[in-house]
Design a protein around this motif. Structure first.
Motif, PDB file in Angstrom:
ATOM      1  N   LYS A  31       1.597  -6.549  -3.130  1.00 13.01           N
ATOM      2  CA  LYS A  31       2.064  -5.157  -2.969  1.00 13.01           C
ATOM      3  C   LYS A  31       1.007  -4.163  -3.437  1.00 13.01           C
ATOM      4  CE  LYS A  31       7.070  -5.498  -2.935  1.00 13.01           C
ATOM      5  NZ  LYS A  31       8.155  -5.922  -3.792  1.00 13.01           N
ATOM      6  N   GLU A  32       0.373  -4.481  -4.552  1.00  7.26           N
ATOM      7  CA  GLU A  32      -0.704  -3.620  -5.086  1.00  7.26           C
ATOM      8  C   GLU A  32      -1.832  -3.467  -4.068  1.00  7.26           C
ATOM      9  OE1 GLU A  32      -1.786  -1.652  -7.636  1.00  7.26           O
ATOM     10  OE2 GLU A  32       0.416  -1.630  -7.865  1.00  7.26           O
ATOM     11  N   ILE A  33      -2.228  -4.605  -3.497  1.00  3.99           N
ATOM     12  CA  ILE A  33      -3.352  -4.587  -2.531  1.00  3.99           C
ATOM     13  C   ILE A  33      -2.955  -3.829  -1.259  1.00  3.99           C
ATOM     14  CG2 ILE A  33      -4.887  -6.046  -1.119  1.00  3.99           C
ATOM     15  CD1 ILE A  33      -4.701  -8.112  -3.468  1.00  3.99           C
ATOM     16  N   LEU A  34      -1.705  -4.018  -0.842  1.00  3.69           N
ATOM     17  CA  LEU A  34      -1.230  -3.312   0.353  1.00  3.69           C
ATOM     18  C   LEU A  34      -1.291  -1.806   0.146  1.00  3.69           C
ATOM     19  CD1 LEU A  34       1.912  -5.531   1.197  1.00  3.69           C
ATOM     20  CD2 LEU A  34      -0.242  -5.454   2.459  1.00  3.69           C
ATOM     21  N   LYS A  35      -0.928  -1.392  -1.091  1.00  2.55           N
ATOM     22  CA  LYS A  35      -0.966   0.048  -1.411  1.00  2.55           C
ATOM     23  C   LYS A  35      -2.404   0.571  -1.331  1.00  2.55           C
ATOM     24  CE  LYS A  35       1.775   0.768  -5.060  1.00  2.55           C
ATOM     25  NZ  LYS A  35       1.873   1.068  -6.487  1.00  2.55           N
ATOM     26  N   ARG A  36      -3.335  -0.197  -1.895  1.00  5.16           N
ATOM     27  CA  ARG A  36      -4.743   0.232  -1.879  1.00  5.16           C
ATOM     28  C   ARG A  36      -5.296   0.207  -0.452  1.00  5.16           C
ATOM     29  NH1 ARG A  36      -7.348  -3.916  -5.585  1.00  5.16           N
ATOM     30  NH2 ARG A  36      -9.236  -3.018  -4.734  1.00  5.16           N
ATOM     31  N   ASP A  37      -4.895  -0.801   0.303  1.00  5.49           N
ATOM     32  CA  ASP A  37      -5.322  -0.927   1.711  1.00  5.49           C
ATOM     33  C   ASP A  37      -4.934   0.329   2.487  1.00  5.49           C
ATOM     34  OD1 ASP A  37      -4.465  -1.574   4.603  1.00  5.49           O
ATOM     35  OD2 ASP A  37      -5.670  -3.338   4.136  1.00  5.49           O
ATOM     36  N   GLU A  38      -3.675   0.758   2.258  1.00  8.21           N
ATOM     37  CA  GLU A  38      -3.154   1.911   2.981  1.00  8.21           C
ATOM     38  C   GLU A  38      -3.989   3.166   2.720  1.00  8.21           C
ATOM     39  OE1 GLU A  38       1.168   1.805   2.617  1.00  8.21           O
ATOM     40  OE2 GLU A  38       1.117   3.948   3.116  1.00  8.21           O
ATOM     41  N   GLU A  39      -4.606   3.222   1.552  1.00  8.85           N
ATOM     42  CA  GLU A  39      -5.414   4.386   1.172  1.00  8.85           C
ATOM     43  C   GLU A  39      -6.774   4.416   1.841  1.00  8.85           C
ATOM     44  OE1 GLU A  39      -4.566   7.030  -0.680  1.00  8.85           O
ATOM     45  OE2 GLU A  39      -2.563   6.130  -0.655  1.00  8.85           O
ATOM     46  N   VAL A  40      -7.384   3.243   2.011  1.00  8.18           N
ATOM     47  CA  VAL A  40      -8.802   3.264   2.406  1.00  8.18           C
ATOM     48  C   VAL A  40      -9.168   2.498   3.680  1.00  8.18           C
ATOM     49  CG1 VAL A  40      -9.727   3.651   0.086  1.00  8.18           C
ATOM     50  CG2 VAL A  40      -9.307   1.311   0.844  1.00  8.18           C
TER      51      VAL A  40
END
Ligand SMILES: Cc1ncc(COP(=O)(O)O)c(C=O)c1O
Length: 451
Positions: A16-25
């Motif tokens: 979930k953490e990585i998905l959130k960061r992915d969505e940003e960049v």
């Protein structure tokens, strides 16, 4: 160890953490199927960042026909990395690119003398084929097929006709591409029945394209996937390509065969077109060629690859690390008899899926060769209305139960595990697939959504 192994309902907290960061960049143009965040892959098993282990029916989107991180492929990559990473084939020479080209000339169909152009991807292999065909023939037109997928750079995209979103706002594309219906017998564009139709879809090209508005002497090539992949795992009848080649020969038109998804042993032959007994003029290869490292190859009859010095090249194409991975991959296919294995396993899987087609209302059609098998989901077997929503729901439920499987076309599943998948995991994967369909179908019946 028993697979699959789901420890936390996916996506877990780390995913979930990585998905959130992915969505940003990360570019959000990508078509992510479900939130699988991969940490590692070994053979037919992939592990996510939360420690869940899945059986992979996607072969890393058809890039790992010999399984993830095959030890022999890794060993050869490591040895090459120690030597040098690249010294561009565009401008200089190194041996393993030559050895790989020699191998590809041997394993591709056609007993004539060939040459190989190396790029970095599928779309680049197609771009090279387009430019090569134009250069050789000096003709502007291409004929391509509806439901085809050939890549996303402007040239390849001009041939692609699988989903409108892939083309939306990108026009003007390359001019002089004419699209015609493919031989998709389950949903014939002409509402005909094979074999009574006598392959009208080929005659149509002659009677309605070449004799009506496209001057045949200006057509460089017909570009096709022998089995359409992204467009829905669509398999033409056995005599289709013989008839298409006859048409192409009549008008001196080249045949460009896109084997990017169906090639490298996937269907039980090195290249899927071998099932259809013709030799194309140009063959495009990528995906599993280098087991996941970037590499594309365009193989053509020597007389066709007659472009002049400086006419086409790319810095990283055929880099020695990818070439070494490709040589190792070809050795693994040979040494582990994976063509025979794909044929044998594919036959068993197809039989089981055909039995499922009889049992479940949601399965409209099952078709395949080797370990390239499509399962088309419908909400009504009679009208063949595609199960758009249903395919997504089944895919998501499979994922949550530890089976990584994806769809294509409108509502078709691709069954495409590594060719060396253990029979036990293949069976477990199919059990999950069947259980999910059975349970979901019962739920839909209770809600009167299907009959
Ligand atoms: C048949 C076919 N051709 C071309 C491509 C494009 O390849 P790439 O994504 O490496 O550019 C794909 C990719 O899925 C494909 O399946």
């Amino acid at each position: 160890m028993k697979y699959p192994n789901i420890k936390v309902p996916p996506p877990g907290p780390i995913a979930k953490e990585i998905l959130k960061r992915d969505e940003e960049v990360i570019s959000q143009s990508f078509t992510r199927y479900y939130p699988l965040v991969v940490k590692s892959g070994k053979g037919s098993i992939v592990e996510d960042v939360d420690g869940n282990q899945y059986i992979d029916f996607n072969s890393g989107i058809l890039c790992s026909n010999v399984g993830h991180s095959h030890p022999y492929v890794i060993e050869r990559i490591k040895k090459q990395i120690e030597k040098f990473l690249n010294y561009s084939l565009t401008d200089f020479y190194f041996e393993n690119a030559v050895t790989l080209a020699e191998e590809l000339c041997k394993i591709t169909p056609g007993s004539f003398k060939k040459r190989v152009y190396f790029g970095n991807s599928g779309t680049e292999a197609i771009e090279a084929a387009i430019k090569m065909a134009r250069w050789h023939t000096r003709k502007p037109y291409f004929i391509a097929f509806i439901n085809s997928f050939h890549g996303r750079t402007i040239g390849a995209l001009s041939l692609t006709a699988s989903k409108p979103v892939q083309r939306k706002y990108f026009s003007p594309l390359m001019p002089n591409v004419v699209h015609v219906p493919f031989s998709y017998c389950y949903r014939c564009a002409f509402k005909q029945q094979y074999p009574e139709c006598n392959l009208w879809c080929v005659d149509y090209i002659k009677e309605y394209v070449l004799e009506k508005y496209v001057p045949p002497e200006e057509v460089a090539a017909i570009v096709f996937e022998p089995i359409q992949g992204e467009g829905g795992y669509i398999f033409p009848p056995d005599d289709y390509f013989i008839k298409l080649k006859k048409l192409a020969d009549e008008y001196d038109i080249l045949l460009i065969d896109d084997e990017i998804q169906a090639g490298m042993g996937r269907t039980g032959k090195w290249f899927a077109i071998e099932h259809y007994n013709i030799s194309p003029d140009i063959i495009c290869i990528a995906k599993s060629l280098a087991s996941g490292l970037p590499l594309g190859a365009t193989v053509a009859e020597e007389s066709i690859m007659d472009w002049e010095v400086g006419s086409h090249a790319t810095t990283f194409g055929g880099n020695p690390v990818s070439c070494e991975a490709a040589l190792a991959t070809i050795s693994v296919v040979k040494n582990e008899n994976l063509l025979e294995r794909a044929t044998k396993l594919g036959r068993n899987v197809l039989k089981r899926l055909k039995e499922m087609e009889e049992k479940y209302e949601l399965i409209g059609d099952v078709r395949g060769k080797g370990l390239m098998i499509g399962v088309e989901i419908v909400v009504d077997k009679k009208t063949k209305k595609p199960g758009r929503k249903e395919v997504k729901e089944i895919m998501m439920r499979c994922f949550k139960q530890g089976l990584a499987i994806i769809s294509c076309g409108i509502s078709t599943f691709r069954i495409a595990p590594p060719l060396n998948i253990e029979e036990e995991y293949l069976e477990i994967g199919l059990n999950i697939f069947e259980d999910v369909i059975k349970e979901y179908e019962n739920e839909l019946k209770i809600k009167n959504k299907i009959t």
